[in-house]
Design an enzyme around this catalytic site. Structure first.
Site, PDB file in Angstrom:
ATOM      1  N   TYR A  13       0.830  -1.199   0.000  1.00  0.00           N
ATOM      2  CA  TYR A  13       0.000   0.000   0.000  1.00  0.00           C
ATOM      3  C   TYR A  13       0.866   1.250   0.000  1.00  0.00           C
ATOM      4  O   TYR A  13       2.075   1.198   0.234  1.00  0.00           O
ATOM      5  CB  TYR A  13      -0.943   0.014   1.210  1.00  0.00           C
TER       6      TYR A  13
ATOM      7  N   GLU B 206      12.241   2.990  14.126  1.00  0.00           N
ATOM      8  CA  GLU B 206      11.361   4.065  13.629  1.00  0.00           C
ATOM      9  C   GLU B 206      10.071   4.041  14.432  1.00  0.00           C
ATOM     10  O   GLU B 206       9.947   3.269  15.383  1.00  0.00           O
ATOM     11  CB  GLU B 206      11.089   3.872  12.128  1.00  0.00           C
TER      12      GLU B 206
ATOM     13  N   LEU C 108      11.257   1.614   7.050  1.00  0.00           N
ATOM     14  CA  LEU C 108      10.646   2.002   5.782  1.00  0.00           C
ATOM     15  C   LEU C 108      11.364   3.251   5.252  1.00  0.00           C
ATOM     16  O   LEU C 108      11.590   4.197   6.010  1.00  0.00           O
ATOM     17  CB  LEU C 108       9.165   2.320   5.993  1.00  0.00           C
TER      18      LEU C 108
ATOM     19  N   LYS D  71       6.621  -1.857   1.919  1.00  0.00           N
ATOM     20  CA  LYS D  71       5.416  -1.277   2.534  1.00  0.00           C
ATOM     21  C   LYS D  71       4.241  -2.241   2.368  1.00  0.00           C
ATOM     22  O   LYS D  71       3.336  -2.035   1.553  1.00  0.00           O
ATOM     23  CB  LYS D  71       5.115   0.098   1.924  1.00  0.00           C
TER      24      LYS D  71
HETATM   25  N1  PDD Z   1       2.939   5.367   7.215  1.00  0.00           N
HETATM   26  N2  PDD Z   1       7.600   4.139   8.718  1.00  0.00           N
HETATM   27  C1  PDD Z   1       6.467   3.407   8.708  1.00  0.00           C
HETATM   28  C2  PDD Z   1       6.463   2.084   9.399  1.00  0.00           C
HETATM   29  C3  PDD Z   1       5.320   3.905   8.049  1.00  0.00           C
HETATM   30  O1  PDD Z   1       4.203   3.171   8.025  1.00  0.00           O
HETATM   31  C4  PDD Z   1       5.367   5.176   7.424  1.00  0.00           C
HETATM   32  C5  PDD Z   1       4.175   5.746   6.710  1.00  0.00           C
HETATM   33  C6  PDD Z   1       6.569   5.906   7.485  1.00  0.00           C
HETATM   34  C7  PDD Z   1       6.712   7.256   6.832  1.00  0.00           C
HETATM   35  O2  PDD Z   1       6.691   7.149   5.427  1.00  0.00           O
HETATM   36  P1  PDD Z   1       6.171   8.364   4.510  1.00  0.00           P
HETATM   37  O3  PDD Z   1       6.973   9.541   4.894  1.00  0.00           O
HETATM   38  O4  PDD Z   1       6.436   7.893   3.134  1.00  0.00           O
HETATM   39  O5  PDD Z   1       4.704   8.528   4.831  1.00  0.00           O
HETATM   40  C8  PDD Z   1       7.661   5.360   8.125  1.00  0.00           C
HETATM   41  C9  PDD Z   1       1.734   5.749   6.505  1.00  0.00           C
HETATM   42  C10 PDD Z   1       1.505   7.220   6.512  1.00  0.00           C
HETATM   43  C11 PDD Z   1       0.570   4.935   7.042  1.00  0.00           C
HETATM   44  O6  PDD Z   1       0.771   3.747   7.251  1.00  0.00           O
HETATM   45  O7  PDD Z   1      -0.527   5.472   7.224  1.00  0.00           O
END
Ligand code: PDD
Length: 290
Positions: free
Chosen positions: A33, A182, A207, A148
């Site tokens: 996703y 993270e 991620l 992801k």
């Molecule tokens: N989450 N680390 C994890 C485990 C994440 O699920 C996300 C993003 C990030 C940050 O990635 P980005 O900057 O590309 O949004 C880091 C999304 C927002 C979610 O699961 O809703």
């Protein structure tokens, strides 16, 4: 107005939208996703998100469900049909529908693609009320956190634990090394006790956040140094400032960790500067190049 979702080639009212009970995403979490921030009718860091989608799909041996150009049009169309100009786009690709069996379907089935959008509150005008508290928890996820996938059970449980303790995020740490990986759904950064901006380097452990990468480009351009170097829980506790980044958090200060204030317990000067830099990235025509 009823919300409209894109489901496998059709735009359908979301309340009527459904997927087959033998969708492999539903049964195995066999899918990928992305969440993209939509601001002023523009997808922020769209190229970064589509690059990561392609990379994640490749890693689990799933083809892109549409060409990149066609997918981009679907995203725009979902936003347009829902009349959302500021929101979050969710897209999900799974290995499609097939009788339940662990190996990939022997008779090829098309990947299933779903796209939805939801409105969000207007972009925060100031950092003052944007922060929140965090808790720490062991990182119980699998080894390929750089992909992801929709397999988010450890993330869900960590976020729920955070919520139950009045926190907005769970900061995950590697039990073997005592270093922070993270957040449950965000990348995590500190300004360490020497004043250095730090976040863990990319590897299978985290991620590769699009917000992380966009912020780093902006920092490089502004001549602001940062260090991609892991830190321990102890270093984190001694940090002057801490913040998280994601497509939904932007740059968000962490004020307390496990009940103890970070620095003064208020958004610090470095985080405030980075919040402003990222707000310009979002509002100022968002450079989309990866
Ligand atoms: N989450 N680390 C994890 C485990 C994440 O699920 C996300 C993003 C990030 C940050 O990635 P980005 O900057 O590309 O949004 C880091 C999304 C927002 C979610 O699961 O809703």
């Amino acid at each position: 107005m009823s919300r409209i979702a894109y489901v496998n080639g059709r735009y359908v009212p979301q309340r009527d939208a459904s997927v087959n009970i033998e969708d492999r995403g539903y049964q195995f979490g066999d899918g990928i996703y992305e969440v993209v921030h939509l601001y002023d009718d523009r997808f922020i860091d769209e190229d970064r998100h589509l690059d990561r989608l392609e990379r994640s799909l490749r890693a689990i041996r799933l083809p892109m469900p549409l060409t990149r150009a066609a997918l981009s049009l679907v995203l725009k169309e979902v936003a347009r049909r829902n009349r959302v100009t500021e929101g979050l786009l969710y897209m999900q690709v799974t290995r499609g529908v097939s009788h339940r069996d662990h190996p990939f379907p022997t008779i090829p089935v098309p990947p299933a693609l779903v796209v939805t959008v939801k409105r969000i509150k207007p972009y925060p005008v100031s950092i003052a009320n944007w922060g929140g508290n965090a808790i720490t928890m062991p990182d119980l996820r699998w080894a390929h956190r750089d992909i992801k996938t929709v397999n988010l059970l450890p993330n869900v449980l960590a976020r729920q634990a955070a919520k139950e303790q009045g926190a907005i995020e769970a900061i995950l740490f590697d039990e073997a090394t005592g270093t922070v990986t993270e957040g449950a759904a965000t990348n995590f950064w500190i300004v360490d006790e020497a004043g250095v901006i730090r976040t863990r380097a990319l590897s299978h452990s985290i991620l590769p956040g699009c917000t992380r990468s966009a912020l780093m480009s902006e920092l490089a351009e502004a001549g602001i140094a940062f260090d991609e170097r892991a830190f321990t829980l102890d270093e984190m506790k001694r940090a002057r400032e801490a913040f998280i980044t994601s497509a939904t958090s932007f740059v968000k200060p962490i004020l307390k960790i496990d009940g103890a204030p970070v620095g003064e317990g208020t958004p610090g000067p470095v985080t405030t500067k980075l919040f402003e830099i990222f707000a310009r990235h979002v509002k100022g025509g968002a450079k989309n190049a990866a």
